[in-house]
Every structure is written in C-alpha cells, then in structure tokens.
Design a protein around this motif. Structure first.
Motif, PDB file in Angstrom:
ATOM      1  N   SER A 194      25.110  42.145  21.056  1.00  0.00           N
ATOM      2  CA  SER A 194      25.357  42.844  19.794  1.00  0.00           C
ATOM      3  C   SER A 194      26.668  43.618  19.837  1.00  0.00           C
ATOM      4  CB  SER A 194      24.213  43.812  19.500  1.00  0.00           C
ATOM      5  OG  SER A 194      22.973  43.150  19.496  1.00  0.00           O
ATOM      6  N   THR A 195      27.356  43.630  18.707  1.00  0.00           N
ATOM      7  CA  THR A 195      28.612  44.380  18.615  1.00  0.00           C
ATOM      8  C   THR A 195      28.666  45.272  17.385  1.00  0.00           C
ATOM      9  OG1 THR A 195      29.684  42.534  17.450  1.00  0.00           O
ATOM     10  CG2 THR A 195      29.919  42.595  19.853  1.00  0.00           C
ATOM     11  N   GLU A 196      27.938  44.922  16.346  1.00  0.00           N
ATOM     12  CA  GLU A 196      28.030  45.681  15.092  1.00  0.00           C
ATOM     13  C   GLU A 196      27.292  47.005  15.190  1.00  0.00           C
ATOM     14  OE1 GLU A 196      27.139  45.126  10.294  1.00  0.00           O
ATOM     15  OE2 GLU A 196      26.910  43.432  11.674  1.00  0.00           O
ATOM     16  N   ILE A 197      27.945  48.053  14.758  1.00  0.00           N
ATOM     17  CA  ILE A 197      27.353  49.391  14.785  1.00  0.00           C
ATOM     18  C   ILE A 197      26.680  49.680  13.448  1.00  0.00           C
ATOM     19  CG2 ILE A 197      27.844  51.869  14.927  1.00  0.00           C
ATOM     20  CD1 ILE A 197      30.166  51.173  16.771  1.00  0.00           C
ATOM     21  N   ASP A 198      25.426  50.097  13.498  1.00  0.00           N
ATOM     22  CA  ASP A 198      24.700  50.498  12.300  1.00  0.00           C
ATOM     23  C   ASP A 198      25.061  51.964  12.022  1.00  0.00           C
ATOM     24  OD1 ASP A 198      22.985  51.148  10.274  1.00  0.00           O
ATOM     25  OD2 ASP A 198      21.133  50.723  11.392  1.00  0.00           O
ATOM     26  N   ILE A 216      27.922  59.973  24.535  1.00  0.00           N
ATOM     27  CA  ILE A 216      28.719  59.823  23.311  1.00  0.00           C
ATOM     28  C   ILE A 216      27.982  58.863  22.384  1.00  0.00           C
ATOM     29  CG2 ILE A 216      30.948  59.015  22.400  1.00  0.00           C
ATOM     30  CD1 ILE A 216      31.951  59.569  25.388  1.00  0.00           C
ATOM     31  N   GLY A 217      27.862  59.209  21.124  1.00  0.00           N
ATOM     32  CA  GLY A 217      27.101  58.352  20.225  1.00  0.00           C
ATOM     33  C   GLY A 217      27.782  58.049  18.913  1.00  0.00           C
ATOM     34  N   GLU A 218      27.553  56.833  18.429  1.00  0.00           N
ATOM     35  CA  GLU A 218      27.938  56.448  17.068  1.00  0.00           C
ATOM     36  C   GLU A 218      26.864  55.526  16.536  1.00  0.00           C
ATOM     37  OE1 GLU A 218      31.464  54.436  14.319  1.00  0.00           O
ATOM     38  OE2 GLU A 218      31.600  54.268  16.514  1.00  0.00           O
ATOM     39  N   GLY A 219      26.219  55.938  15.429  1.00  0.00           N
ATOM     40  CA  GLY A 219      25.172  55.112  14.841  1.00  0.00           C
ATOM     41  C   GLY A 219      24.078  54.802  15.840  1.00  0.00           C
ATOM     42  N   ASN A 220      23.801  53.519  16.031  1.00  0.00           N
ATOM     43  CA  ASN A 220      22.724  53.091  16.922  1.00  0.00           C
ATOM     44  C   ASN A 220      23.194  52.818  18.347  1.00  0.00           C
ATOM     45  OD1 ASN A 220      24.202  50.884  15.891  1.00  0.00           O
ATOM     46  ND2 ASN A 220      22.541  49.455  16.302  1.00  0.00           N
TER      47      ASN A 220
END
Length: 277
Positions: free
Chosen positions: A156-160, A225-229
């Motif tokens: 997976s590469t797409e960030i929700d 560190i977080g972004e989306g899911n």
C-alpha cells in the motif's frame, strides 16, 4: 563490501530524477513541506542543481548521518560527487515509494536498485520556515526478492487523509509499550496483516513474536510520526551488545496494524548513538 550512507545517497540520486512532479522552487512559499522535500529530491539531488541549495537548505542544517559533513557543505559535496557519475537514465522509475508528513517532519521510503544490489532507505527531514533544517536516515541491503510477491517495499502507498493521525500514532505507541513491557501485543495486529520485513518473514514468526522473543533486545523509541492511516517509528535497539537504528512504517486499518515495513542499520563503532537521533 559495506555500503555507506554516502554511497546510498549517490545511488538514490541516480534514479531520483523521476520522482513525483512538484511545483518549481520559484513558488516555494505555496508548497507543503512534503512537496518541498520532493522538489529538493528532484531539483537538487536528481538534477544536481547545486546553485539551488541555499534556497532549500538552511545554513545551519544539521546532518545526523555520521558519514556526511554538516551544513550545506555536506550536501554540496555529495551533489558535486554525483556530477562525476553518469546522468540518470531517461524514464527511470522513481525510487520514492512513500512520503509521510507530520508538521515540520517528512519521512520518505525509497527502494533503490544499483548494479544488481537492492537497498531500502528511509529518510527523515525536519524543516524550519520551509527549509531543510535536519536530516536522519537508515539504509539496509535487501536480499534477492525476484519473483517474490511481498517485498521489502511494495504494498500500500496511498494515505487515507481522512483517518486520524493521532489515532494511528496512539495504536503504534500502545503496541510498542506492550512489547517493551512484555505484555500481550497480538491484539494490536490485524487478522489479514501483511509483513514486509524480510528478516521477520524468514524467521517464520509473527512481528510480535519476532520482537518479543529476543530477551536481549533493548528498545528505545525516539519519535512517532503520523499522517492519516500511517505511523512511522524512529527507534534504537540493542542486539548482542550492538546498537542499531530502526525505522518502521505501519499502516493502520480498523484500529490495528495492518501492514509493516522496516529498515535497520547498525550504528557505526565509535559513533555516539544519540547523535544519530
């Protein structure tokens, strides 16, 4: 042959010309920090535009890679070295697989292939006022995974972006808290979880067992560190008395860890571990 971080940068730069398109540096003030990093890769690293370094990199830039000089001088030296190498091949695939941003921190996950060798790299940048202020990285040579469905970097590469980064970070933090305190951690793993770390896969163990079955492993978390899911863990651990830097990327689904990538690197002898974090 030992592959140094400096050479890894070089290999990365050979292929990075094809990184995702971003706006030109003439409107840098309108770009997100993630876009600034991608633009840095494209224009300075990929296209070797040394003259643009002062527009992207602070004069007091801090380099946590012990093999590279501090400040703009270190980057300038690397780019000048790259100019001595053959230009990137036309249409080369970008090595940048994932880019994750939280505030002034940007993480990139790269898959580099060079002269038959394959390396996974995770870079971490900190920006200040839109310019690169600090850099950390880890690189790890990967085994031959030709024909393997699940590799060290695919998936997976797409960030929700609608997902809560705070929640994603919390789940990963609680998972590691359970590991460190030797409590039950399996409940944090999704049933259809996908593991990308070749070492974990070859061990035949689950991630929980792999991390828990090493009593000599001492883990210290430096950043989450977080972004989306997605959540990225920057940590340090000891194995057999040797210190390692470990960067992990976790994809969260249904409030559990659903996918996991990692890159580890031994901290060079004579280097204070804290300086790499």
């Amino acid at each position: 042959m030992e592959i140094t971080n400096l050479l890894a940068w070089g290999f990365c730069c050979i292929y990075v010309c094809a990184c995702p398109a971003v706006k030109a540096n003439t409107i840098m003030d309108t770009l997100t920090n993630k876009q600034r990093i991608l633009s840095f890769y494209k224009q300075i690293v990929g296209q070797r535009k040394v003259e643009l370094i002062p527009e992207f990199v602070r004069e007091d830039y801090i380099q946590h890679n012990p093999t590279v000089k501090q400040g703009r001088a270190g980057i300038t030296e690397m780019i000048n070295y790259l100019k001595t190498l053959p230009p990137p091949p036309a249409g080369a695939k970008s090595p940048i697989i994932r880019a994750i941003q939280e505030g002034d921190l940007v993480v990139t996950h790269l898959d580099i292939q060079f002269m038959g060798k394959r390396m996974a790299v995770i870079d971490l940048f900190k920006l200040k006022d839109g310019m690169l202020a600090e850099h950390w990285d880890v690189i790890q040579a990967m085994p031959d995974q030709t024909g393997v469905a699940i590799t060290a970097t695919n998936g997976s590469t797409e960030i929700d972006v609608s997902a809560s980064a705070t929640n994603s970070k919390h789940i990963v933090e609680q998972f590691y808290k359970a590991i460190i305190n030797k409590n039950t951690a399996a409940d944090f793993i999704e049933l259809d979880y996908t593991e990308h770390d070749p070492a974990v896969i070859s061990s035949g163990k689950s991630l929980v067992s792999y991390l828990s079955d090493a009593p000599q492993r001492e883990i210290k978390i430096h950043r989450v560190i977080g972004e989306g899911n997605y959540a990225v863990v920057q940590s340090e651990f000891k194995r057999g008395g040797k210190s390692y830097a470990l960067y992990e990327i976790c994809r969260i689904a249904h409030d559990k860890i659903a996918e996991h990538w990692s890159v580890e690197q031994a901290i060079p002898d004579g280097v204070e571990a804290e300086k790499m974090f």
